[in-house]
Scaffold this active site. Structure first.
Site, PDB file in Angstrom:
ATOM      1  N   CYS A 104     -35.438  35.230  16.965  1.00  0.00           N
ATOM      2  CA  CYS A 104     -34.098  34.597  16.606  1.00  0.00           C
ATOM      3  C   CYS A 104     -33.855  34.795  15.506  1.00  0.00           C
ATOM      4  O   CYS A 104     -34.477  34.566  14.653  1.00  0.00           O
ATOM      5  CB  CYS A 104     -33.827  33.337  17.099  1.00  0.00           C
ATOM      6  SG  CYS A 104     -32.157  32.824  17.170  1.00  0.00           S
ATOM      7  N   CYS A 137     -18.706  30.460  20.278  1.00  0.00           N
ATOM      8  CA  CYS A 137     -19.831  29.666  20.741  1.00  0.00           C
ATOM      9  C   CYS A 137     -19.931  28.769  19.442  1.00  0.00           C
ATOM     10  O   CYS A 137     -20.004  29.073  17.924  1.00  0.00           O
ATOM     11  CB  CYS A 137     -20.740  30.727  20.691  1.00  0.00           C
ATOM     12  SG  CYS A 137     -22.967  30.449  20.093  1.00  0.00           S
ATOM     13  N   CYS A 152     -38.301  29.947  17.079  1.00  0.00           N
ATOM     14  CA  CYS A 152     -38.358  31.530  18.425  1.00  0.00           C
ATOM     15  C   CYS A 152     -38.171  32.188  17.200  1.00  0.00           C
ATOM     16  O   CYS A 152     -37.559  32.832  16.761  1.00  0.00           O
ATOM     17  CB  CYS A 152     -37.086  31.553  18.758  1.00  0.00           C
ATOM     18  SG  CYS A 152     -37.117  29.819  20.051  1.00  0.00           S
ATOM     19  N   GLU A 200     -22.191  29.582  11.112  1.00  0.00           N
ATOM     20  CA  GLU A 200     -21.660  30.571  11.768  1.00  0.00           C
ATOM     21  C   GLU A 200     -21.465  30.309  12.713  1.00  0.00           C
ATOM     22  O   GLU A 200     -21.910  29.852  13.951  1.00  0.00           O
ATOM     23  CB  GLU A 200     -21.940  32.150  11.512  1.00  0.00           C
ATOM     24  CG  GLU A 200     -22.500  32.463  10.204  1.00  0.00           C
ATOM     25  CD  GLU A 200     -23.143  34.177  10.469  1.00  0.00           C
ATOM     26  OE1 GLU A 200     -22.973  35.113   9.515  1.00  0.00           O
ATOM     27  OE2 GLU A 200     -24.259  34.471  11.319  1.00  0.00           O
ATOM     28  N   CYS A 231     -31.888  26.216  11.547  1.00  0.00           N
ATOM     29  CA  CYS A 231     -32.331  25.861  13.217  1.00  0.00           C
ATOM     30  C   CYS A 231     -34.699  24.866  12.498  1.00  0.00           C
ATOM     31  O   CYS A 231     -34.997  25.365  12.471  1.00  0.00           O
ATOM     32  CB  CYS A 231     -32.819  26.813  14.164  1.00  0.00           C
ATOM     33  SG  CYS A 231     -33.580  26.547  15.709  1.00  0.00           S
ATOM     34  N   CYS A 251     -25.827  37.165  20.612  1.00  0.00           N
ATOM     35  CA  CYS A 251     -26.873  35.616  20.722  1.00  0.00           C
ATOM     36  C   CYS A 251     -28.384  36.592  19.596  1.00  0.00           C
ATOM     37  O   CYS A 251     -29.039  36.975  19.580  1.00  0.00           O
ATOM     38  CB  CYS A 251     -27.822  35.990  22.135  1.00  0.00           C
ATOM     39  SG  CYS A 251     -26.588  34.566  23.039  1.00  0.00           S
TER      40      CYS A 251
END
Length: 347
Positions: free
Chosen positions: A122, A108, A119, A95, A115, A340
């Site tokens: 997220c 962005c 974290c 995305e 990933c 975010c």
């Protein structure tokens, strides 16, 4: 002849393209023409290359593919933010987001499918890392958002942040190659000063960026300047401690003289006390820096909750008293899960 897997033509340099044409009995300048179609003109197919002969286009078709991204789904938020679900040539999806303000359009972009890091706050980190994005896949996200900015806001893209899916410094070489193309006059010709690469903090790679004398800006997703707290929300911090991170940032500043931006979310009961902000002030002191306090966007499980306005005010006041630049960032695109930390939330 056995059927061979066609090569992605955008993995070739301009020089390699020129050599390909010479080896196939054509003129070297043909490579320049094709290169321009691939990068500046963003051709999705060889058919579009109208100043190249039919025979040449057929030859390219027989030898190469253009692994172009497709914007599968485009969602528009009621605040103007646009989120693209981008399908890659192997059917994986990432995305990217267009964030418009009155004066600028920011892209962005994602650098990995999933990933490499973990974290807890997220959504993207819940997807295992499938693979790194290639330079052309990163570049294509930027081109798509530039086109949307021109279409919907009547202006070209002005800024790029590597804050989408993935840890950019874990895909360092491809991110650098993509930025080279984005900033090249033969690509999009954007200024590197308008590009921010945001990292959760990989000390070895921050040093490498400094040694490579990169011209783009650096942002660090910090969220706590106390090791135990940071490790509890960002478990990889156990391996890349704050001491290591700080030393790498000192090295970065000594080499580049470039101000460091810290991205920082304040959560209720996690990092919303005076000792947390004091630790942040202490961490920031070694180099000119700026703190972006980012509004938290829930990802459904309630473990992390937005801190009170009083806690945010305490951070702002304390940072300002110590002459540290601070901005409070209100989130955009929450209604389409484009804010975010929300990317991939509903995917």
């Amino acid at each position: 002849m056995d059927t061979i897997k066609k090569k992605d033509i955008r993995a070739l340099t301009k020089e390699q393209l020129r050599e390909f044409f010479v080896a196939n009995g054509d003129k070297a300048f043909r490579g320049n023409q094709v290169y321009e179609w691939l990068w500046q003109k963003g051709a999705h197919s060889f058919e579009e290359m109208t100043n190249v002969s039919k025979e040449t286009r057929d030859m390219l078709e027989n030898n190469f593919v253009i692994n172009h991204i497709k914007v599968d789904v485009m969602q528009r938020s009621n605040d103007g933010t646009i989120k693209n679900a981008v399908r890659l040539h192997d059917d994986l999806v990432v995305e990217s987001v267009l964030i418009p303000t009155k004066t600028r359009s920011t892209a962005c972009v994602s650098s990995q499918v999933g990933c490499s890091l973990d974290c807890k706050f997220c959504a993207t980190s819940r997807l295992k890392r499938m693979r790194n994005l290639n330079p052309d896949e990163i570049y294509d996200q930027v081109v798509a958002i530039d086109n949307e900015s021109r279409l919907y806001f009547n202006r070209p893209l002005s800024n790029i942040v590597f804050m989408g899916m993935g840890e950019p410094l874990m895909n360092y070489n491809n991110v650098l190659k993509a930025i080279d193309k984005i900033t090249s006059p033969e690509g999009l010709g954007m200024s590197p000063k308008r590009i921010v690469v945001s990292t959760s903090g990989v000390p070895k790679m921050i040093r490498k960026m400094a040694d490579d004398e990169v011209k783009f800006k650096l942002a660090v997703s910090l969220h706590s300047a106390i090791d135990e707290i940071r490790t509890s929300i960002m478990p990889f911090n156990a391996n890349f401690t704050l001491t290591d991170l700080r030393q790498s940032l000192q090295y970065w500043y000594a080499k580049t003289k470039s101000r460091i931006t810290y991205e920082y979310v304040i959560w209720k009961g996690i990092n919303d006390s005076q000792k947390d902000v004091d630790a942040l002030v202490d961490f920031c002191k070694f180099a000119p820096s700026k703190v972006n306090l980012i509004e938290y966007n829930p990802i459904d499980d309630g473990e992390f909750q937005q801190a009170s306005n009083a806690a945010i005010d305490m951070y702002v006041n304390t940072l300002e008293q110590h002459n540290i630049a601070v901005t409070v960032r209100r989130s955009r695109g929450k209604d389409i899960d484009a804010a975010c930390g929300q990317l991939a939330n509903k995917a």
